[in-house]
Design an enzyme around this catalytic site. Sequence first.
Site, PDB file in Angstrom:
ATOM      1  CE  LYS A  21      20.342 -20.026 -42.573  1.00 50.74           C
ATOM      2  NZ  LYS A  21      21.494 -20.806 -42.041  1.00 50.74           N
TER       3      LYS A  21
ATOM      4  CG  ASN B  38      23.041 -21.364 -46.519  1.00 50.95           C
ATOM      5  OD1 ASN B  38      22.737 -22.392 -47.091  1.00 50.95           O
ATOM      6  ND2 ASN B  38      23.340 -21.324 -45.224  1.00 50.95           N
TER       7      ASN B  38
ATOM      8  CG  ASN C  54      25.437 -27.612 -41.137  1.00 53.99           C
ATOM      9  OD1 ASN C  54      26.372 -28.395 -41.085  1.00 53.99           O
ATOM     10  ND2 ASN C  54      24.752 -27.390 -42.241  1.00 53.99           N
TER      11      ASN C  54
ATOM     12  CD  GLU D 147      24.573 -19.483 -41.712  1.00 51.85           C
ATOM     13  OE1 GLU D 147      23.810 -19.354 -42.666  1.00 51.85           O
ATOM     14  OE2 GLU D 147      24.289 -20.163 -40.711  1.00 51.85           O
TER      15      GLU D 147
ATOM     16  CB  CYS E  50      19.757 -23.910 -40.864  1.00 52.99           C
ATOM     17  SG  CYS E  50      20.467 -24.266 -39.235  1.00 52.99           S
TER      18      CYS E  50
ATOM     19  CD  GLU F 152      22.621 -24.357 -43.070  1.00 55.03           C
ATOM     20  OE1 GLU F 152      22.820 -24.937 -41.970  1.00 55.03           O
ATOM     21  OE2 GLU F 152      22.460 -23.124 -43.154  1.00 55.03           O
TER      22      GLU F 152
END
Length: 330
Positions: A132, A115, A207, A151, A182, A47
């Site tokens: 994402k 993302n 991550n 995020e 993720c 990611e």
Amino acid sequence: MTNNITVAAAQLGPIQKAESREVAIERMLRLMGRAHQRGVELVVFPELALTTFFPRHYHERIEEADHWFETSVPSNATAPLFDAARRFGIGFHLGYAEITQEPDETGRIRRRRFNTAILVSPAGEVVLKYRKVHLPGHAEYDPRRKVQHLEKRYFEVGNLGFPVIRAPMGDVDGINMGLLICNDRRWPEAWRVLGLQSVELVMLGYNTPSTNQEAGGFEAHHLRVFHSHLSIQAGCYQNSCFAVATAKAGTEDGCELFGNSIIVNPHGEIMAQASTWGDELITADCDLEMCRLGRTTIFAFEKHRRPEAYTRITEQVGATEPRLWRGADT
Ligand code: CDT
């Protein structure tokens, strides 16, 4: 044509805040070269693979973070990855921060940030894009946290659903491939939406900090890795698919990411696992025939699923309290 594909998780060690995309891409190209030498046909990078995990850094104005984002891929910086794919005849998966100009739900065209992960064919074409859905963390600076996880500040929730595509890869003339990013790996709903599209191979990058700031930093490191692996292994078993799960690892900007990339088979078994916190290539030979057993027996969805009993899953977000039992006549 065969039903076997050799895949790799190309784990990346830390990328510091001051390091450029070009430096990261040089490292990724070395891993692709190594993958080629080992006969790999599909490489999965982490990611947000091109930069440090920037959501740990707070910017008052969101636009100040735009330099972490890609306006287009391929770009001058990322083109060498596409060239390497063509040169070696290898497909690859890449996670990156994407900034676009596109209509929102109201039809207004505006700058939007996601993302994102893409799957690129050995011919250098983008075969699949995913944005994402499960964004962890918080949107505002949190003074109680030693390390921020912003995020929810920098990204919108992905608007492409959970797509699966069937495409040739390696010597296989068609593999059903899907992407997660993720935190998505912890949500069985996400896996099941892929499973309902007969996914055979899930690619995901992550991550993940070694320390849980939400728990005030108190959660054993081994549990963090265990929960990551548990989620991926369960997702594979319950949806009869393989997964390549690739970490960014090591100490980045003073913050530790736990690594432990894995490749998992449809029994939920780990076929390969990274053992360092640096750039590391792990590989596995996947016989796609292995997907068949689960999906024709215990997880033959068409025979056993009961969606009429699952309506809460789509109608309700948070958990409610159950009815209170006060004795047989209540
Ligand atoms: N990048 C990412 O999604 N990381 C999360 C950790 C979030 S801790 C606020 C994960 O699920 O691994």
